[in-house]
Design an enzyme around this catalytic site. Sequence first.
Site, mmCIF file in Angstrom:
data_model
loop_
_atom_site.group_PDB
_atom_site.id
_atom_site.type_symbol
_atom_site.label_atom_id
_atom_site.label_comp_id
_atom_site.label_asym_id
_atom_site.label_seq_id
_atom_site.Cartn_x
_atom_site.Cartn_y
_atom_site.Cartn_z
ATOM 1 N N LYS A 1 27.484 48.626 30.040
ATOM 2 C CA LYS A 1 28.255 48.759 28.800
ATOM 3 C C LYS A 1 28.596 47.368 28.280
ATOM 4 C CE LYS A 1 32.689 49.371 27.993
ATOM 5 N NZ LYS A 1 32.871 48.664 26.696
ATOM 6 N N GLY B 1 35.549 39.742 32.771
ATOM 7 C CA GLY B 1 36.583 40.014 31.781
ATOM 8 C C GLY B 1 37.881 39.318 32.135
ATOM 9 N N GLY C 1 40.681 43.297 34.810
ATOM 10 C CA GLY C 1 40.296 43.401 36.211
ATOM 11 C C GLY C 1 41.290 44.203 37.022
ATOM 12 N N GLU D 1 34.626 39.026 37.994
ATOM 13 C CA GLU D 1 34.740 37.616 37.597
ATOM 14 C C GLU D 1 35.700 37.580 36.427
ATOM 15 O OE1 GLU D 1 34.126 34.557 35.156
ATOM 16 O OE2 GLU D 1 32.010 35.107 35.255
ATOM 17 N N CYS E 1 34.505 31.210 30.436
ATOM 18 C CA CYS E 1 35.471 31.351 31.530
ATOM 19 C C CYS E 1 35.576 30.078 32.360
ATOM 20 C CB CYS E 1 35.096 32.536 32.409
ATOM 21 S SG CYS E 1 33.436 32.439 33.113
ATOM 22 N N GLU F 1 45.450 31.068 30.002
ATOM 23 C CA GLU F 1 44.113 30.768 29.518
ATOM 24 C C GLU F 1 44.048 31.123 28.033
ATOM 25 O OE1 GLU F 1 39.484 31.791 30.686
ATOM 26 O OE2 GLU F 1 41.004 33.351 30.868
#
Length: 485
Positions: free
Chosen positions: A182, A233, A238, A255, A289, A387
């Site tokens: 997806k 993501g 997560g 991740e 990331c 972040e």
Amino acid sequence: MVLDNPDAVMTHLRFNPVRMLIGGELVDGTHHAAVIDPALASQCAVAPMATPEQLEQAVGAAKAAFPLWSATPIAERRRRLHLFAKVLESNVAELAAILTLEQGRPLALTRVEIERAAMLLRALLTIDIGDDVLRDDDSGRVILQHRPLGVVGAIAPWNVPIGLAVPKITHALYTGNTIVLKPSPYTPLATLKLAELAKDVFPRGVFNVINGDNDVGALMTTHADVAKITLTGSIATGKRVVASSASTLKRLTLELGGNDAAIVRKDVNLDQVVPALFGAAFVNSGQVCMAIKRMFVHSAIHDELVERMAAIARDTAMGGGFIPNVKLGPVQNQVQFDSILSVLKETKADPRARFAVGGNALNKPGYFIEPTIVTGLSQGMRLVDEETFGPVLPVMQYENDEDAVAQANAGKYGLCASVWSANVTEAQNVAAGLVAGTVWINRHVGVDPLVPFGGTKESGLGRQFGKEGLLSFTETRALYSPPGA
């Protein structure tokens, strides 16, 4: 077919609409959602949205295909994945143009994304994932077998859609699993087009691609017939995946976010490191990331380094991805755009903050934010602690290595970090104290497909790439046999 401008790509998609791949068949959705061109903040195409019933069909097709695919000799699985890599390479112009339209990244860089995805795929296929003989003596023979899990549910993000989806596909299929992928509903077009182009590469049901919103992803993570979830993501996403997959104890590779730190020691050659630091911080407009998100610079060189980086920022062309010589594109979506502006507004209200460059949205259509460098900040401020995931970089001063390491290790993130120094031995000593899944010396950003990659702390679970990453898509079984067997 020349796809070198947005209108040409939109026309191409209008006459060649994307569809989903379920059980070897291209299928439409019962409803469609708009896909937004972030360079104009306007609709550029529509994409089919999967219903819960179509998710069931995709998982069912993958489950039905698993027995035959898992029994397929690894040489044949490898051959078909090489064909998949060739699909990427043969269609790079079309895929890159679609990707630039929906993601915003300059066309030259989306071409690199597609080409690099094929390279990563081929490199992963060189890794031996065969059985391991642990013992073969008078007491008997013990073989460690690596058996596929079943159906893998893969959820890819919007920042590097193809570059992060292809390794998930490779990990799953090379190890004998089947997959339901997806993409992000923000950037589904290139991934769905890739599924169409690769429709006949694998047996029916082995490779399935559906599009949907977060509800479809949530159904995937709770589905009893999905054995593993692989996700790239945010930390928040997560954690939701961990919670929703607990009832079936799914295997997970997550991740997640990275507020990655770079420590720049006073002995560096500024002529050499400043361009590299800027590139590693602002790659894909900061939407990577593993990009540098926080920079700690020795006070002796802080001011000069900041001004040099600000000068590069002022000279960096920003605009739509089809415009020649553009280096930085827009933020990908409205939600992320608004989030970054919120952080900037809060930072401007702090009297300690000094904006060396940038700090504003561009006065033009689209989700454009100037490359921004901010000094005078410290821990406890949102721009430092979180972040931001955009073209905004806080730069802090430090006086000694111990202080820099302590600041770099603060917080919940632990994906990547780097140390920059003319003395590699001393840099290695500094690196030894950093808590991160990957630490570079005198570079930042980039994965080696033969080396495991992943995060510590809340930046993820498990690893991708390398033998360790591949085998995390298998279940280990010890087979004991009598002597001489």
